[in-house]
Motif scaffolding. Structure first.
Motif, short mmCIF file in Angstrom:
data_model
loop_
_atom_site.label_atom_id
_atom_site.label_comp_id
_atom_site.label_asym_id
_atom_site.label_seq_id
_atom_site.Cartn_x
_atom_site.Cartn_y
_atom_site.Cartn_z
N ASN A 31 -28.07 18.78 110.36
CA ASN A 31 -26.99 19.34 109.55
C ASN A 31 -26.07 20.27 110.34
O ASN A 31 -25.22 20.94 109.74
N ASP A 32 -26.24 20.33 111.67
CA ASP A 32 -25.42 21.18 112.54
C ASP A 32 -25.47 22.64 112.11
O ASP A 32 -24.47 23.38 112.18
N GLU A 33 -26.64 23.10 111.71
CA GLU A 33 -26.81 24.49 111.28
C GLU A 33 -27.15 25.37 112.48
O GLU A 33 -27.74 24.93 113.47
N GLU A 34 -26.79 26.63 112.38
CA GLU A 34 -27.16 27.60 113.40
C GLU A 34 -28.58 28.12 113.15
O GLU A 34 -29.06 28.10 112.01
N ALA A 35 -29.21 28.58 114.22
CA ALA A 35 -30.52 29.21 114.12
C ALA A 35 -30.49 30.47 114.97
O ALA A 35 -29.46 30.82 115.57
#
Length: 286
Positions: free
Chosen positions: A241-245
């Motif tokens: 989902n191209d999410e940041e962490a």
């Protein structure tokens, strides 16, 4: 009787750019590969195929140092990498010998801290003046000591007399001292590599000098890779989902005093996964 040989890397924090400092700390590295580059200026003409004369050219010093990481000197390398530090005492009454150092990257236009590196090599010593780190790569693996490989950029090299080194005795960090969290969740890592790169310029010499007048930093880049075991698919979903962490790496050493231990904490508040691979094991029976 043969003369005593001495091999070491000494670190001396400079008061100003271009002013060499004597070493105050020493390490016993795994590898040193540092060289001064000074290609000559050649004068040519149409009358000859060969150079007619030469003059001294520009100087820059580059190279790599690899070492195992320990609490006493890692701060000096981090200051050479990031360029600035703020220092405080978390508990001056009960632990007056404990200090907290927070290293942050220089902003555009800020002047990074510089060090003189003294390389002891058998019967001679070399001094690399006004050194910063081009990059630092930290590597962790199970059952191994934490290692760092740093690339340096220095203004010039000078001769020096050998020092008598005294190496830190606080113990070296290893995989058993490390913990890693991803977005606040403890991670099971089988390998981790983090590289921070300053992308400094090495060709901004000016007329009238063979040496760099200052250090000019480029874009700061942070990259890395890891082999990690996930107990669920939340991190895979973040990648898809191209999410940041976020990531926090903590190394914990022996006690200093007052219940405070040597610690190195690396915080990466915003990371993105750029690639993902999975290993599939196929077991067969006859």
């Amino acid at each position: 009787m043969a003369a005593e040989m001495s091999r070491y890397l000494g670190l001396g924090k400079e008061q100003a750019f271009g002013e060499a400092a004597s070493p105050t700390k020493f390490i016993d590295p795994l590898r040193i590969d540092v060289s001064a580059e000074k290609p000559p200026i050649l004068r040519r003409s149409i009358a000859s195929r060969f150079p007619l004369d030469k003059a001294s050219g520009n100087v820059v010093v580059t190279g790599e140092v690899e070492f195992q990481v320990e609490p006493i000197t890692i701060g000096d390398f981090l200051l050479m990498l990031f360029g600035k530090v703020s220092t405080s005492q978390p508990d001056p009454s009960n632990a007056p010998s404990v200090y907290q150092h927070v290293f942050t990257p220089c902003e555009i236009g800020e002047t990074p801290a510089t060090y003189t590196l003294e390389i002891g090599a058998d019967h001679a010593a070399r001094r690399i003046v006004s050194t910063i780190l081009e990059s630092m790569k930290l590597e962790l693996a199970p059952g191994e000591y934490v290692s760092a490989t740093v690339s340096i950029v220095g203004q010039k090299e000078e001769q020096s007399s050998l020092s008598t080194p005294s190496f830190p005795q606080t113990g070296f960090w290893h995989s058993g001292n490390a913990s890693v969290t991803l977005s606040g969740v403890q991670a099971e890592l089988q390998a981790l590599s983090i590289e921070i790169n300053n992308n400094p310029s090495t060709d901004h010499h000016v007329i009238g000098s063979r040496y760099l007048p200052r250090h000019e930093l480029g874009e700061l880049e942070v990259s890395g890779s890891m082999d990690v075991r996930f107990m669920d698919r939340s991190q895979l979903d973040s990648f898809l989902n191209d999410e940041e962490a976020s990531m926090t790496i903590k190394l914990t050493g022996g006690e200093i005093e007052g219940g405070y231990n040597y610690e190195l904490v690396i915080e990466l508040p915003r990371i993105v996964y750029s690639a993902w691979s999975g290993e599939v094991l196929i077991l067969g029976v006859e």
